[in-house]
Design a protein around this motif. Structure first.
Motif, PDB file in Angstrom:
ATOM      1  N   MET A 255       1.133  -1.456  -0.294  1.00  0.00           N
ATOM      2  CA  MET A 255      -0.286   0.176   0.361  1.00  0.00           C
ATOM      3  C   MET A 255       0.354   1.173  -0.192  1.00  0.00           C
ATOM      4  O   MET A 255       1.518   1.287   0.695  1.00  0.00           O
ATOM      5  CB  MET A 255      -1.030   0.163   0.832  1.00  0.00           C
ATOM      6  CG  MET A 255      -1.929   1.242   1.565  1.00  0.00           C
ATOM      7  SD  MET A 255      -2.326   1.234   2.537  1.00  0.00           S
ATOM      8  CE  MET A 255      -3.833   0.289   1.935  1.00  0.00           C
TER       9      MET A 255
ATOM     10  N   ASN B  23       0.101   5.347  -0.056  1.00  0.00           N
ATOM     11  CA  ASN B  23      -0.700   6.566   0.286  1.00  0.00           C
ATOM     12  C   ASN B  23      -1.726   5.759  -0.227  1.00  0.00           C
ATOM     13  O   ASN B  23      -2.645   6.106  -0.990  1.00  0.00           O
ATOM     14  CB  ASN B  23      -0.156   7.233  -1.050  1.00  0.00           C
ATOM     15  CG  ASN B  23       1.379   7.964  -0.870  1.00  0.00           C
ATOM     16  OD1 ASN B  23       1.314   8.252   0.606  1.00  0.00           O
ATOM     17  ND2 ASN B  23       1.318   8.120  -2.031  1.00  0.00           N
ATOM     18  N   PHE B  24      -2.430   4.667   0.587  1.00  0.00           N
ATOM     19  CA  PHE B  24      -3.398   4.034   0.191  1.00  0.00           C
ATOM     20  C   PHE B  24      -4.118   3.172  -0.587  1.00  0.00           C
ATOM     21  O   PHE B  24      -5.297   3.016  -1.256  1.00  0.00           O
ATOM     22  CB  PHE B  24      -4.932   5.260   0.443  1.00  0.00           C
ATOM     23  CG  PHE B  24      -4.088   6.420   1.898  1.00  0.00           C
ATOM     24  CD1 PHE B  24      -4.473   5.740   3.392  1.00  0.00           C
ATOM     25  CD2 PHE B  24      -3.812   8.000   1.388  1.00  0.00           C
ATOM     26  CE1 PHE B  24      -4.325   7.129   4.159  1.00  0.00           C
ATOM     27  CE2 PHE B  24      -3.587   8.693   2.349  1.00  0.00           C
ATOM     28  CZ  PHE B  24      -4.105   7.838   3.545  1.00  0.00           C
ATOM     29  N   THR B  25      -3.540   3.044  -1.908  1.00  0.00           N
ATOM     30  CA  THR B  25      -3.789   2.607  -2.964  1.00  0.00           C
ATOM     31  C   THR B  25      -2.478   1.718  -3.299  1.00  0.00           C
ATOM     32  O   THR B  25      -2.016   1.820  -2.325  1.00  0.00           O
ATOM     33  CB  THR B  25      -4.376   3.328  -3.872  1.00  0.00           C
ATOM     34  OG1 THR B  25      -4.962   2.948  -4.942  1.00  0.00           O
ATOM     35  CG2 THR B  25      -3.214   4.595  -4.657  1.00  0.00           C
TER      36      THR B  25
ATOM     37  N   ARG C 136       0.537  -3.429   4.341  1.00  0.00           N
ATOM     38  CA  ARG C 136       0.157  -2.006   4.833  1.00  0.00           C
ATOM     39  C   ARG C 136       0.645  -1.919   5.823  1.00  0.00           C
ATOM     40  O   ARG C 136       0.949  -2.283   7.217  1.00  0.00           O
ATOM     41  CB  ARG C 136      -1.369  -2.294   4.935  1.00  0.00           C
ATOM     42  CG  ARG C 136      -2.012  -2.633   3.435  1.00  0.00           C
ATOM     43  CD  ARG C 136      -3.565  -3.053   3.819  1.00  0.00           C
ATOM     44  NE  ARG C 136      -3.861  -3.247   2.821  1.00  0.00           N
ATOM     45  CZ  ARG C 136      -5.402  -3.585   2.722  1.00  0.00           C
ATOM     46  NH1 ARG C 136      -5.580  -3.522   3.489  1.00  0.00           N
ATOM     47  NH2 ARG C 136      -6.829  -3.713   1.100  1.00  0.00           N
TER      48      ARG C 136
ATOM     49  N   TYR D  81      -6.188  -1.086   7.442  1.00  0.00           N
ATOM     50  CA  TYR D  81      -7.080   0.159   6.469  1.00  0.00           C
ATOM     51  C   TYR D  81      -8.258  -1.437   6.004  1.00  0.00           C
ATOM     52  O   TYR D  81      -9.207  -0.721   5.952  1.00  0.00           O
ATOM     53  CB  TYR D  81      -6.579  -0.292   5.859  1.00  0.00           C
ATOM     54  CG  TYR D  81      -5.359   1.127   5.959  1.00  0.00           C
ATOM     55  CD1 TYR D  81      -5.453   2.391   6.115  1.00  0.00           C
ATOM     56  CD2 TYR D  81      -3.564   0.566   5.633  1.00  0.00           C
ATOM     57  CE1 TYR D  81      -4.706   2.965   6.479  1.00  0.00           C
ATOM     58  CE2 TYR D  81      -3.138   1.474   6.565  1.00  0.00           C
ATOM     59  CZ  TYR D  81      -3.295   2.894   6.588  1.00  0.00           C
ATOM     60  OH  TYR D  81      -2.400   3.754   7.213  1.00  0.00           O
TER      61      TYR D  81
ATOM     62  N   MET E 256     -10.283   4.294   4.027  1.00  0.00           N
ATOM     63  CA  MET E 256      -9.008   4.541   3.708  1.00  0.00           C
ATOM     64  C   MET E 256      -8.819   3.277   2.950  1.00  0.00           C
ATOM     65  O   MET E 256      -7.437   3.078   2.072  1.00  0.00           O
ATOM     66  CB  MET E 256      -8.387   4.822   4.519  1.00  0.00           C
ATOM     67  CG  MET E 256      -8.848   6.155   5.456  1.00  0.00           C
ATOM     68  SD  MET E 256      -7.298   6.612   6.330  1.00  0.00           S
ATOM     69  CE  MET E 256      -7.475   5.820   8.355  1.00  0.00           C
ATOM     70  N   ASP E 257      -9.109   2.556   2.583  1.00  0.00           N
ATOM     71  CA  ASP E 257      -8.636   0.780   1.531  1.00  0.00           C
ATOM     72  C   ASP E 257      -9.346   1.092   0.572  1.00  0.00           C
ATOM     73  O   ASP E 257      -9.969   1.136   0.125  1.00  0.00           O
ATOM     74  CB  ASP E 257      -9.043   0.323   2.359  1.00  0.00           C
ATOM     75  CG  ASP E 257      -8.091  -1.700   1.600  1.00  0.00           C
ATOM     76  OD1 ASP E 257      -8.107  -1.010   0.889  1.00  0.00           O
ATOM     77  OD2 ASP E 257      -8.519  -2.273   2.258  1.00  0.00           O
ATOM     78  N   HIS E 258      -8.854   1.725  -0.210  1.00  0.00           N
ATOM     79  CA  HIS E 258      -8.720   1.603  -1.951  1.00  0.00           C
ATOM     80  C   HIS E 258      -7.613   0.934  -2.557  1.00  0.00           C
ATOM     81  O   HIS E 258      -7.966   1.279  -4.427  1.00  0.00           O
ATOM     82  CB  HIS E 258      -7.865   3.480  -1.840  1.00  0.00           C
ATOM     83  CG  HIS E 258      -8.763   4.655  -1.409  1.00  0.00           C
ATOM     84  ND1 HIS E 258     -10.365   4.861  -1.199  1.00  0.00           N
ATOM     85  CD2 HIS E 258      -8.403   5.381  -0.571  1.00  0.00           C
ATOM     86  CE1 HIS E 258     -10.673   5.905  -0.153  1.00  0.00           C
ATOM     87  NE2 HIS E 258      -9.239   6.808   0.376  1.00  0.00           N
ATOM     88  N   GLN E 259      -7.446   0.021  -2.025  1.00  0.00           N
ATOM     89  CA  GLN E 259      -6.188  -1.117  -2.470  1.00  0.00           C
ATOM     90  C   GLN E 259      -7.594  -2.106  -2.895  1.00  0.00           C
ATOM     91  O   GLN E 259      -7.805  -2.375  -3.891  1.00  0.00           O
ATOM     92  CB  GLN E 259      -5.742  -1.895  -1.661  1.00  0.00           C
ATOM     93  CG  GLN E 259      -4.483  -0.996  -1.834  1.00  0.00           C
ATOM     94  CD  GLN E 259      -3.095  -1.947  -1.042  1.00  0.00           C
ATOM     95  OE1 GLN E 259      -3.639  -2.861   0.486  1.00  0.00           O
ATOM     96  NE2 GLN E 259      -1.683  -1.704  -1.523  1.00  0.00           N
TER      97      GLN E 259
ATOM     98  N   GLU F 192      -1.175  -7.082   7.461  1.00  0.00           N
ATOM     99  CA  GLU F 192      -1.701  -5.176   7.950  1.00  0.00           C
ATOM    100  C   GLU F 192      -0.610  -4.888   9.550  1.00  0.00           C
ATOM    101  O   GLU F 192      -0.275  -5.658  10.050  1.00  0.00           O
ATOM    102  CB  GLU F 192      -3.025  -5.028   8.415  1.00  0.00           C
ATOM    103  CG  GLU F 192      -3.446  -5.270   7.114  1.00  0.00           C
ATOM    104  CD  GLU F 192      -5.086  -4.838   7.239  1.00  0.00           C
ATOM    105  OE1 GLU F 192      -5.734  -4.186   5.633  1.00  0.00           O
ATOM    106  OE2 GLU F 192      -5.762  -4.902   7.979  1.00  0.00           O
TER     107      GLU F 192
END
Length: 199
Positions: free
Chosen positions: A96, A98-100, A141, A145, A150-153, A175
């Motif tokens: 991860m 920057n959140f992605t 991570r 997340y 905030m989990d954009h993955q 994580e």
């Protein structure tokens, strides 16, 4: 015999947790399926260009009218999509950032999500063309997340893979890696336990 395509995207060669997870996945898989062929594409070592005018031109311009640069861009895109088409199992290692996902992995997706090759447009909307494949996504991570806003993955990768017809997707998250020794140990142990079951 199945073909397994592993996509590495960590910018780090040393100390990368996602690369550790990939190594363990491959070891478990090969122990259970010794006849399978495993191909690794490392996007940090052999970077894939971001989507540009040459690639768009290669996709949209008749072959006899393509420039040399467009032909070269199309040839690489064809190589990447051919690897995906030939794979029975996809493994995406995605730390991860920057959140992605890393930009290198996004660039790879931009090459392989191709109209007429991995999906097509129909009267009822887009249809994926890669049915029957399995995918595993191995994430690393710093925080926790999974299941949060905030989990954009995971939502993005599920949508991208599903768009091309890959709906059998399993996520293994390591994580809390930057939250102290206790969280690091717990996060790695949980991920490794899941990896032991995937094959």
């Amino acid at each position: 015999m199945a073909n397994v395509l592993v996509i590495e995207s960590s910018a780090r060669q040393q100390g990368s947790v996602s690369r550790q997870l990939t190594e363990q996945f491959i070891a478990h898989w090969q122990a259970a399926h010794p006849a399978d062929r495993v191909t690794v594409r490392d996007l940090a070592v052999n970077q894939v260009p971001h989507l540009d005018a040459n690639l768009l031109g290669g996709w949209m311009t008749p072959a006899e009218q393509q420039s040399d640069a467009e032909q070269a861009a199309l040839a690489l895109s064809n190589t990447l999509t051919d690897e995906v088409l030939a794979a029975d199992v996809l493994v995406l290692a995605a730390p991860m950032y920057n959140f992605t996902i890393p930009s290198t992995l996004k660039a790879w997706l931009d090459h392989v999500l191709r109209a007429g090759v991995t999906f097509k447009y129909t009267e009822t909307g887009p249809q994926g063309l890669l049915s029957g494949k399995r995918a595993f996504v191995l994430t690393a991570r710093g925080g926790i997340y999974a299941g949060g806003s905030m989990d954009h993955q995971e939502p993005y990768l599920r949508q991208a893979l599903g768009f091309i017809g890959v709906h059998d997707v399993s996520f293994i998250h390591a994580e809390g890696l930057n939250l102290g020794a206790e969280f690091l140990e717990k996060g790695l142990a949980e991920a490794k336990a899941q990896l032991a079951q995937v094959a």
